[in-house]
Design a protein around this motif. Structure first.
Motif, PDB file in Angstrom:
ATOM      1  N   THR A  12       5.664 -19.363  58.988  1.00 47.68           N
ATOM      2  CA  THR A  12       6.596 -20.497  59.093  1.00 47.68           C
ATOM      3  C   THR A  12       7.951 -20.168  58.473  1.00 47.68           C
ATOM      4  OG1 THR A  12       5.871 -21.446  56.976  1.00 47.68           O
ATOM      5  CG2 THR A  12       4.664 -22.112  58.956  1.00 47.68           C
ATOM      6  N   GLY A  13       8.110 -18.919  58.005  1.00 52.50           N
ATOM      7  CA  GLY A  13       9.352 -18.544  57.336  1.00 52.50           C
ATOM      8  C   GLY A  13       9.315 -18.789  55.844  1.00 52.50           C
ATOM      9  N   VAL A  14       8.200 -19.338  55.372  1.00 53.00           N
ATOM     10  CA  VAL A  14       7.984 -19.629  53.957  1.00 53.00           C
ATOM     11  C   VAL A  14       6.591 -19.120  53.584  1.00 53.00           C
ATOM     12  CG1 VAL A  14       7.676 -21.484  52.257  1.00 53.00           C
ATOM     13  CG2 VAL A  14       9.460 -21.662  53.987  1.00 53.00           C
ATOM     14  N   LEU A  15       6.433 -18.567  52.374  1.00 56.47           N
ATOM     15  CA  LEU A  15       5.106 -18.177  51.898  1.00 56.47           C
ATOM     16  C   LEU A  15       4.443 -19.401  51.286  1.00 56.47           C
ATOM     17  CD1 LEU A  15       3.027 -15.859  51.261  1.00 56.47           C
ATOM     18  CD2 LEU A  15       4.067 -15.818  48.973  1.00 56.47           C
ATOM     19  N   VAL A  39       0.710 -17.994  35.324  1.00 57.99           N
ATOM     20  CA  VAL A  39       0.527 -16.640  35.839  1.00 57.99           C
ATOM     21  C   VAL A  39       0.368 -16.633  37.354  1.00 57.99           C
ATOM     22  CG1 VAL A  39      -1.002 -14.620  35.833  1.00 57.99           C
ATOM     23  CG2 VAL A  39      -0.415 -15.750  33.669  1.00 57.99           C
ATOM     24  N   ALA A  40      -0.512 -17.508  37.893  1.00 54.89           N
ATOM     25  CA  ALA A  40      -0.765 -17.506  39.335  1.00 54.89           C
ATOM     26  C   ALA A  40       0.479 -17.916  40.142  1.00 54.89           C
ATOM     27  CB  ALA A  40      -1.955 -18.407  39.670  1.00 54.89           C
ATOM     28  N   PRO A  41       1.168 -19.014  39.797  1.00 50.90           N
ATOM     29  CA  PRO A  41       2.385 -19.347  40.542  1.00 50.90           C
ATOM     30  C   PRO A  41       3.454 -18.256  40.461  1.00 50.90           C
ATOM     31  CG  PRO A  41       1.631 -21.256  39.299  1.00 50.90           C
ATOM     32  CD  PRO A  41       0.814 -20.081  38.845  1.00 50.90           C
ATOM     33  N   ASP A  42       3.595 -17.631  39.282  1.00 49.19           N
ATOM     34  CA  ASP A  42       4.596 -16.565  39.152  1.00 49.19           C
ATOM     35  C   ASP A  42       4.238 -15.358  40.015  1.00 49.19           C
ATOM     36  OD1 ASP A  42       6.017 -18.090  37.402  1.00 49.19           O
ATOM     37  OD2 ASP A  42       5.756 -16.771  35.664  1.00 49.19           O
ATOM     38  N   LEU A  43       2.942 -15.053  40.095  1.00 54.50           N
ATOM     39  CA  LEU A  43       2.516 -13.928  40.925  1.00 54.50           C
ATOM     40  C   LEU A  43       2.780 -14.229  42.397  1.00 54.50           C
ATOM     41  CD1 LEU A  43       1.240 -11.109  40.513  1.00 54.50           C
ATOM     42  CD2 LEU A  43      -0.971 -12.151  41.020  1.00 54.50           C
ATOM     43  N   ALA A  44       2.499 -15.466  42.801  1.00 52.95           N
ATOM     44  CA  ALA A  44       2.775 -15.869  44.186  1.00 52.95           C
ATOM     45  C   ALA A  44       4.271 -15.781  44.491  1.00 52.95           C
ATOM     46  CB  ALA A  44       2.272 -17.290  44.426  1.00 52.95           C
ATOM     47  N   ARG A  45       5.094 -16.177  43.527  1.00 51.04           N
ATOM     48  CA  ARG A  45       6.540 -16.095  43.732  1.00 51.04           C
ATOM     49  C   ARG A  45       6.987 -14.649  43.907  1.00 51.04           C
ATOM     50  NH1 ARG A  45       8.120 -18.055  39.287  1.00 51.04           N
ATOM     51  NH2 ARG A  45       8.128 -20.244  39.919  1.00 51.04           N
ATOM     52  N   GLU A  46       6.345 -13.734  43.187  1.00 47.31           N
ATOM     53  CA  GLU A  46       6.690 -12.317  43.318  1.00 47.31           C
ATOM     54  C   GLU A  46       6.303 -11.794  44.704  1.00 47.31           C
ATOM     55  OE1 GLU A  46       8.234  -8.564  42.244  1.00 47.31           O
ATOM     56  OE2 GLU A  46       8.512 -10.600  41.429  1.00 47.31           O
ATOM     57  N   VAL A  47       5.172 -12.257  45.239  1.00 48.79           N
ATOM     58  CA  VAL A  47       4.810 -11.880  46.616  1.00 48.79           C
ATOM     59  C   VAL A  47       5.906 -12.336  47.574  1.00 48.79           C
ATOM     60  CG1 VAL A  47       3.174 -12.204  48.511  1.00 48.79           C
ATOM     61  CG2 VAL A  47       2.325 -11.952  46.177  1.00 48.79           C
ATOM     62  N   ALA A  48       6.362 -13.572  47.416  1.00 47.01           N
ATOM     63  CA  ALA A  48       7.411 -14.108  48.283  1.00 47.01           C
ATOM     64  C   ALA A  48       8.701 -13.295  48.156  1.00 47.01           C
ATOM     65  CB  ALA A  48       7.671 -15.576  47.943  1.00 47.01           C
ATOM     66  N   THR A  49       9.023 -12.902  46.923  1.00 45.77           N
ATOM     67  CA  THR A  49      10.228 -12.099  46.701  1.00 45.77           C
ATOM     68  C   THR A  49      10.131 -10.769  47.445  1.00 45.77           C
ATOM     69  OG1 THR A  49      10.612 -13.090  44.530  1.00 45.77           O
ATOM     70  CG2 THR A  49      11.632 -10.951  44.940  1.00 45.77           C
ATOM     71  N   VAL A  53      11.155 -14.058  51.420  1.00 46.34           N
ATOM     72  CA  VAL A  53      11.080 -15.450  51.896  1.00 46.34           C
ATOM     73  C   VAL A  53      10.911 -16.381  50.696  1.00 46.34           C
ATOM     74  CG1 VAL A  53      10.071 -14.772  54.110  1.00 46.34           C
ATOM     75  CG2 VAL A  53       8.562 -15.403  52.195  1.00 46.34           C
ATOM     76  N   PRO A  54      11.191 -17.686  50.861  1.00 43.21           N
ATOM     77  CA  PRO A  54      10.933 -18.644  49.782  1.00 43.21           C
ATOM     78  C   PRO A  54       9.424 -18.868  49.616  1.00 43.21           C
ATOM     79  CG  PRO A  54      12.449 -19.539  51.438  1.00 43.21           C
ATOM     80  CD  PRO A  54      11.833 -18.313  52.017  1.00 43.21           C
ATOM     81  N   VAL A  55       9.035 -19.396  48.446  1.00 40.45           N
ATOM     82  CA  VAL A  55       7.641 -19.751  48.206  1.00 40.45           C
ATOM     83  C   VAL A  55       7.508 -21.270  48.206  1.00 40.45           C
ATOM     84  CG1 VAL A  55       7.865 -19.768  45.671  1.00 40.45           C
ATOM     85  CG2 VAL A  55       5.628 -19.367  46.734  1.00 40.45           C
ATOM     86  N   LYS A  56       6.406 -21.757  48.766  1.00 41.25           N
ATOM     87  CA  LYS A  56       6.052 -23.177  48.697  1.00 41.25           C
ATOM     88  C   LYS A  56       4.621 -23.254  48.164  1.00 41.25           C
ATOM     89  CE  LYS A  56       5.167 -27.342  51.425  1.00 41.25           C
ATOM     90  NZ  LYS A  56       5.084 -27.923  52.786  1.00 41.25           N
ATOM     91  N   TYR A  57       4.425 -23.981  47.081  1.00 43.52           N
ATOM     92  CA  TYR A  57       3.096 -24.074  46.485  1.00 43.52           C
ATOM     93  C   TYR A  57       2.279 -25.164  47.174  1.00 43.52           C
ATOM     94  CZ  TYR A  57       5.214 -21.208  42.886  1.00 43.52           C
ATOM     95  OH  TYR A  57       5.855 -20.189  42.233  1.00 43.52           O
TER      96      TYR A  57
END
Length: 241
Positions: A12-15, A39-49, A53-57
């Protein structure tokens, strides 16, 4: 970055990163905007980086609900414990962190060791669809598992039902211990929950990317820095797969 990886992990253009809110070691707070922090949200943000793409939780109250949604298309990656029951629908990376699971025993309990707990007549309170609960489902041979939906209800069942043991992650049991004079935690562990990054099984290229990503962030010290930044006790970096 392979176009296949981006199209699979961010169609969708967003992780869209599924986060298990019940894991108090991996989700330790909430931002002013209401997003989970830890830790988990920060790790997900790094995947998006890495994907650009942007991250959406996408928050879930329990890991079972998160896993159930794997085939629904509402999330692209999910950060939960890697268990065989979940691997039917989720391709997991190697573990990025580990958490010990053991038992809390009431005052005066005759049980001494991990092995003592799996005996006829012993009743164990457990959060049923937690990763360690799934492990107990597969491995307990003699004791009875008394399953609850949440960590709090498992503790309540343990106390009100006068059960013989409470299964849980060691850091949570340490906090429960403070409320029960004379109670004690069994030395050792019956398992270590392997915290991983998963994606729906159809995402072969995405799963390969996540495998390499997790090994790299462990080796570089990135995961260790996240644990230190969020001041998490009881969570350790998993060894190289």
């Amino acid at each position: 970055m392979s176009p296949d990886v981006i199209s699979e992990l961010a169609p969708t253009g967003v992780l869209r990163a599924a986060i298990n809110l019940s894991n108090f070691l991996l989700v330790t707070g909430k931002s002013p905007a209401g997003d989970p922090e830890g830790v988990a949200p920060d790790l997900a943000r790094e995947v998006a980086t890495r994907l650009g793409v942007p991250v959406k939780y996408v928050p879930f109250k329990t890991p079972g609900e998160l896993a159930d949604a794997a085939a629904s298309g509402v999330w692209d990656i999910g950060l939960i414990g890697a268990e065989p029951q979940r691997a039917a629908t989720i391709a997991f990376s190697p573990a990025y962190a580990e958490i010990e699971a053991t038992y809390l025993l009431p005052s005066g309990s005759p049980l001494k060791t991990i092995a003592d707990v799996d005996a006829p007549g012993v009743r164990i309170a457990v959060t049923g669809r937690a990763a360690y609960g799934l492990w107990l489902d597969r491995n307990i041979k003699h004791a009875e598992l008394v399953r609850s939906e949440t960590l709090d209800s498992a503790y309540e069942d343990f106390v009100s039902g006068k059960l013989d043991a409470l299964a849980g992650l060691r850091p949570r049991l340490l906090s429960d211990l403070e409320k029960m004079p004379g109670a004690r935690i069994v030395d050792g562990r019956f398992t270590s929950v392997q915290q991983a990054v998963g994606t729906p099984r159809k995402n072969a290229a995405g799963a390969a990317f996540l495998r390499d990503f997790v090994e790299e962030v462990k080796a570089s010290g990135f995961v260790a820095r996240l644990i230190e930044r969020h001041k998490v006790r009881g969570l350790s970096v998993a060894p190289r797969a």
